[in-house]
Design an enzyme around this catalytic site. Structure first.
Site, PDB file in Angstrom:
ATOM      1  N   LYS A 128      -6.890 -13.653   9.085  1.00 22.19           N
ATOM      2  CA  LYS A 128      -7.760 -13.672   7.894  1.00 22.19           C
ATOM      3  C   LYS A 128      -7.108 -14.418   6.723  1.00 22.19           C
ATOM      4  O   LYS A 128      -7.760 -15.201   6.053  1.00 22.19           O
ATOM      5  CB  LYS A 128      -8.093 -12.238   7.467  1.00 22.19           C
ATOM      6  CG  LYS A 128      -8.988 -12.159   6.224  1.00 22.19           C
ATOM      7  CD  LYS A 128      -9.508 -10.747   5.982  1.00 22.19           C
ATOM      8  CE  LYS A 128     -10.398 -10.697   4.747  1.00 22.19           C
ATOM      9  NZ  LYS A 128     -10.929  -9.332   4.523  1.00 22.19           N
ATOM     10  N   HIS A 129      -5.835 -14.146   6.466  1.00 23.85           N
ATOM     11  CA  HIS A 129      -5.174 -14.688   5.264  1.00 23.85           C
ATOM     12  C   HIS A 129      -4.151 -15.793   5.583  1.00 23.85           C
ATOM     13  O   HIS A 129      -4.148 -16.834   4.935  1.00 23.85           O
ATOM     14  CB  HIS A 129      -4.481 -13.550   4.504  1.00 23.85           C
ATOM     15  CG  HIS A 129      -5.424 -12.481   4.033  1.00 23.85           C
ATOM     16  ND1 HIS A 129      -6.270 -12.650   2.961  1.00 23.85           N
ATOM     17  CD2 HIS A 129      -5.670 -11.228   4.507  1.00 23.85           C
ATOM     18  CE1 HIS A 129      -6.986 -11.541   2.783  1.00 23.85           C
ATOM     19  NE2 HIS A 129      -6.643 -10.663   3.706  1.00 23.85           N
ATOM     20  N   HIS A 158      -4.603  -9.387  12.352  1.00 22.08           N
ATOM     21  CA  HIS A 158      -5.706  -9.469  11.388  1.00 22.08           C
ATOM     22  C   HIS A 158      -5.252 -10.175  10.109  1.00 22.08           C
ATOM     23  O   HIS A 158      -5.954 -11.042   9.585  1.00 22.08           O
ATOM     24  CB  HIS A 158      -6.210  -8.057  11.073  1.00 22.08           C
ATOM     25  CG  HIS A 158      -7.182  -8.009   9.940  1.00 22.08           C
ATOM     26  ND1 HIS A 158      -8.531  -8.201  10.109  1.00 22.08           N
ATOM     27  CD2 HIS A 158      -6.982  -7.842   8.605  1.00 22.08           C
ATOM     28  CE1 HIS A 158      -9.129  -8.134   8.917  1.00 22.08           C
ATOM     29  NE2 HIS A 158      -8.205  -7.914   7.989  1.00 22.08           N
ATOM     30  N   GLU A 159      -4.073  -9.783   9.613  1.00 19.56           N
ATOM     31  CA  GLU A 159      -3.584 -10.378   8.362  1.00 19.56           C
ATOM     32  C   GLU A 159      -3.297 -11.873   8.531  1.00 19.56           C
ATOM     33  O   GLU A 159      -3.618 -12.678   7.659  1.00 19.56           O
ATOM     34  CB  GLU A 159      -2.335  -9.632   7.866  1.00 19.56           C
ATOM     35  CG  GLU A 159      -2.632  -8.205   7.399  1.00 19.56           C
ATOM     36  CD  GLU A 159      -3.647  -8.136   6.268  1.00 19.56           C
ATOM     37  OE1 GLU A 159      -3.475  -8.849   5.266  1.00 19.56           O
ATOM     38  OE2 GLU A 159      -4.629  -7.373   6.383  1.00 19.56           O
ATOM     39  N   HIS A 171       0.782  -4.621   2.858  1.00 21.20           N
ATOM     40  CA  HIS A 171      -0.571  -4.799   3.404  1.00 21.20           C
ATOM     41  C   HIS A 171      -0.748  -6.268   3.771  1.00 21.20           C
ATOM     42  O   HIS A 171      -1.156  -6.583   4.869  1.00 21.20           O
ATOM     43  CB  HIS A 171      -1.637  -4.330   2.392  1.00 21.20           C
ATOM     44  CG  HIS A 171      -3.048  -4.435   2.909  1.00 21.20           C
ATOM     45  ND1 HIS A 171      -4.118  -3.777   2.351  1.00 21.20           N
ATOM     46  CD2 HIS A 171      -3.582  -5.139   3.937  1.00 21.20           C
ATOM     47  CE1 HIS A 171      -5.233  -4.066   3.025  1.00 21.20           C
ATOM     48  NE2 HIS A 171      -4.931  -4.901   3.985  1.00 21.20           N
ATOM     49  N   GLN A 205       0.841  -1.206   0.000  1.00 18.10           N
ATOM     50  CA  GLN A 205       0.000   0.000   0.000  1.00 18.10           C
ATOM     51  C   GLN A 205       0.872   1.250   0.000  1.00 18.10           C
ATOM     52  O   GLN A 205       1.933   1.284   0.637  1.00 18.10           O
ATOM     53  CB  GLN A 205      -0.950   0.000   1.209  1.00 18.10           C
ATOM     54  CG  GLN A 205      -0.260   0.026   2.567  1.00 18.10           C
ATOM     55  CD  GLN A 205      -1.220   0.016   3.756  1.00 18.10           C
ATOM     56  OE1 GLN A 205      -2.436  -0.059   3.604  1.00 18.10           O
ATOM     57  NE2 GLN A 205      -0.681   0.085   4.961  1.00 18.10           N
ATOM     58  N   PHE A 209      -2.907  -5.072  13.296  1.00 15.41           N
ATOM     59  CA  PHE A 209      -2.902  -5.219  11.830  1.00 15.41           C
ATOM     60  C   PHE A 209      -2.298  -6.583  11.470  1.00 15.41           C
ATOM     61  O   PHE A 209      -2.862  -7.348  10.678  1.00 15.41           O
ATOM     62  CB  PHE A 209      -2.072  -4.074  11.240  1.00 15.41           C
ATOM     63  CG  PHE A 209      -2.081  -3.936   9.738  1.00 15.41           C
ATOM     64  CD1 PHE A 209      -3.120  -4.414   8.959  1.00 15.41           C
ATOM     65  CD2 PHE A 209      -1.024  -3.278   9.093  1.00 15.41           C
ATOM     66  CE1 PHE A 209      -3.116  -4.251   7.557  1.00 15.41           C
ATOM     67  CE2 PHE A 209      -1.006  -3.106   7.714  1.00 15.41           C
ATOM     68  CZ  PHE A 209      -2.049  -3.598   6.945  1.00 15.41           C
TER      69      PHE A 209
HETATM   70  P1  5GP Z   1     -11.715  -4.307  -0.445  1.00 17.76           P
HETATM   71  O1  5GP Z   1     -13.146  -4.649  -0.317  1.00 17.76           O
HETATM   72  O2  5GP Z   1     -11.322  -3.063   0.278  1.00 17.76           O
HETATM   73  O3  5GP Z   1     -11.155  -4.409  -1.841  1.00 17.76           O
HETATM   74  O4  5GP Z   1     -10.935  -5.468   0.309  1.00 17.76           O
HETATM   75  C1  5GP Z   1     -11.120  -5.690   1.671  1.00 17.76           C
HETATM   76  C2  5GP Z   1     -10.289  -6.849   2.100  1.00 17.76           C
HETATM   77  O5  5GP Z   1     -10.739  -8.053   1.486  1.00 17.76           O
HETATM   78  C3  5GP Z   1      -8.810  -6.781   1.695  1.00 17.76           C
HETATM   79  O6  5GP Z   1      -8.044  -5.994   2.534  1.00 17.76           O
HETATM   80  C4  5GP Z   1      -8.446  -8.236   1.799  1.00 17.76           C
HETATM   81  O7  5GP Z   1      -8.304  -8.658   3.128  1.00 17.76           O
HETATM   82  C5  5GP Z   1      -9.633  -8.889   1.183  1.00 17.76           C
HETATM   83  N1  5GP Z   1      -9.520  -8.997  -0.272  1.00 17.76           N
HETATM   84  C6  5GP Z   1     -10.038  -8.149  -1.219  1.00 17.76           C
HETATM   85  N2  5GP Z   1      -9.766  -8.583  -2.452  1.00 17.76           N
HETATM   86  C7  5GP Z   1      -9.074  -9.735  -2.307  1.00 17.76           C
HETATM   87  C8  5GP Z   1      -8.535 -10.665  -3.239  1.00 17.76           C
HETATM   88  O8  5GP Z   1      -8.637 -10.531  -4.458  1.00 17.76           O
HETATM   89  N3  5GP Z   1      -7.885 -11.724  -2.701  1.00 17.76           N
HETATM   90  C9  5GP Z   1      -7.757 -11.923  -1.388  1.00 17.76           C
HETATM   91  N4  5GP Z   1      -7.113 -13.004  -0.979  1.00 17.76           N
HETATM   92  N5  5GP Z   1      -8.275 -11.077  -0.483  1.00 17.76           N
HETATM   93  C10 5GP Z   1      -8.906  -9.995  -0.932  1.00 17.76           C
HETATM   94  P1  5GP Z   2      -8.283  -6.233   5.107  1.00 15.98           P
HETATM   95  O1  5GP Z   2      -8.658  -5.048   4.319  1.00 15.98           O
HETATM   96  O2  5GP Z   2      -6.881  -6.727   4.997  1.00 15.98           O
HETATM   97  O3  5GP Z   2      -9.306  -7.263   5.331  1.00 15.98           O
HETATM   98  O4  5GP Z   2      -8.365  -5.555   6.515  1.00 15.98           O
HETATM   99  C1  5GP Z   2      -7.533  -4.576   6.917  1.00 15.98           C
HETATM  100  C2  5GP Z   2      -7.832  -4.420   8.381  1.00 15.98           C
HETATM  101  O5  5GP Z   2      -6.637  -4.046   9.005  1.00 15.98           O
HETATM  102  C3  5GP Z   2      -8.866  -3.372   8.661  1.00 15.98           C
HETATM  103  O6  5GP Z   2      -9.606  -3.781   9.795  1.00 15.98           O
HETATM  104  C4  5GP Z   2      -8.038  -2.157   8.998  1.00 15.98           C
HETATM  105  O7  5GP Z   2      -8.640  -1.310   9.916  1.00 15.98           O
HETATM  106  C5  5GP Z   2      -6.792  -2.794   9.602  1.00 15.98           C
HETATM  107  N1  5GP Z   2      -5.598  -2.024   9.318  1.00 15.98           N
HETATM  108  C6  5GP Z   2      -4.720  -1.631  10.256  1.00 15.98           C
HETATM  109  N2  5GP Z   2      -3.732  -0.931   9.696  1.00 15.98           N
HETATM  110  C7  5GP Z   2      -3.978  -0.887   8.369  1.00 15.98           C
HETATM  111  C8  5GP Z   2      -3.281  -0.295   7.286  1.00 15.98           C
HETATM  112  O8  5GP Z   2      -2.232   0.334   7.412  1.00 15.98           O
HETATM  113  N3  5GP Z   2      -3.826  -0.480   6.063  1.00 15.98           N
HETATM  114  C9  5GP Z   2      -4.978  -1.182   5.868  1.00 15.98           C
HETATM  115  N4  5GP Z   2      -5.446  -1.303   4.625  1.00 15.98           N
HETATM  116  N5  5GP Z   2      -5.654  -1.738   6.888  1.00 15.98           N
HETATM  117  C10 5GP Z   2      -5.154  -1.590   8.126  1.00 15.98           C
END
Ligand code: 5GP
Ligand code: 5GP
Length: 232
Positions: A124-125, A120-121, A67, A40, A117
């Site tokens: 979730k992943h 969470h990563e 990220h 990011q 953070f």
């Molecule tokens: P957004 O809805 O903001 O694009 O994505 C929210 C979150 O959903 C991302 O931070 C990530 O955790 C997950 N996500 C979105 N798109 C993808 C994708 O194409 N692949 C994976 N593995 N996770 C994703």
């Molecule tokens: P994702 O989009 O990967 O599912 O979720 C990102 C989560 O991590 C959200 O709950 C967001 O508040 C938290 N987060 C903490 N720090 C960061 C950051 O630097 N960037 C992003 N994209 N999410 C962050």
């Protein structure tokens, strides 16, 4: 009698073969095909209506930050939150802490150290690729990819700088492709003034988490044809 025994033996082996094939297919369907390594741009995370908060460790470097490393399927779908029995444990990555603070800073509010953070990563992943990388291996793989790929240097080398100016989406993709050998996915967000801005760059990595590959599928990028690269 011998014929009956041979028949029973061979049907046993055929059944064993079919059952193991089924288990293999079922097992494989729960796995994943490749990773997105997602970085990011902090200037774009912060230049939004909701703004951002610097980590308790101070303002991050003016550089792309990690990220996440996201397991994905070739059809564009992805698994998430695969194992609630394997939560993030900070002590498993204590040797990586200074690299994580440097390369994987959190910008969410309120300010934090980064551990929520990272948790969470992982949860979730990371738990969806634990058959390949355990928690330490997962964070180390992401950090090693970050060290190997210097996106800012690649973009600046092509004259694309975080100076608040607009650059064509194709010039950004071409610069990264020339730098790493593969086309990246590019995601944009809306700046505080509504401009489309360069937010995240997705690079595809094989299922070992170490080799770059051509992306089997690209994320939805939501970019205009010309995008702002905000300063940070
Ligand atoms: P957004 O809805 O903001 O694009 O994505 C929210 C979150 O959903 C991302 O931070 C990530 O955790 C997950 N996500 C979105 N798109 C993808 C994708 O194409 N692949 C994976 N593995 N996770 C994703
Ligand atoms: P994702 O989009 O990967 O599912 O979720 C990102 C989560 O991590 C959200 O709950 C967001 O508040 C938290 N987060 C903490 N720090 C960061 C950051 O630097 N960037 C992003 N994209 N999410 C962050």
């Amino acid at each position: 009698m011998a014929t009956t025994t041979r028949f029973l033996q061979s049907s046993f082996f055929i059944n064993f073969f079919l059952v193991s094939q089924c288990l293999f297919v079922l097992g494989a369907s729960q796995d994943f095909d490749f990773f997105y390594f997602v970085q990011q741009w902090p200037g774009s995370y912060c230049d939004t209506k909701q703004s951002c908060c610097y980590p308790t460790t101070g303002k991050p470097a003016s550089d792309f930050g990690i990220h996440g490393l996201w397991p994905n399927y070739n059809d564009g779908t992805y698994p998430s939150n695969c194992d609630s029995t394997n939560p993030y444990v900070q002590s498993k990555v204590s040797d990586l802490m200074s690299r994580m603070q440097q390369s994987w800073p959190t910008l969410a509010c309120p300010s934090g150290t980064g551990s929520s953070f990272w948790a969470h990563e992982w949860e979730k992943h990371g738990t969806c690729s634990e058959s390949v990388l355990d928690q330490h291996g997962y964070f180390k793989a992401a950090l090693n990819l970050k060290s190997k790929i210097n996106l800012l240097e690649i973009l600046e080398g092509a004259g694309i700088q975080p100076d608040g100016r607009f650059y064509s989406l194709s010039s950004i993709k071409n610069a990264v492709e020339n730098g790493i050998g593969y086309t990246p996915g590019v995601e944009c967000n809306a700046g505080a003034d509504g401009n489309s801005q360069l937010y995240q760059i997705y690079i595809c990595v094989d299922s070992s988490g170490s080799e770059l590959i051509q992306c089997p599928v690209f994320p939805k990028g939501k970019c205009a044809s010309s995008v702002e690269f905000p300063a940070f």
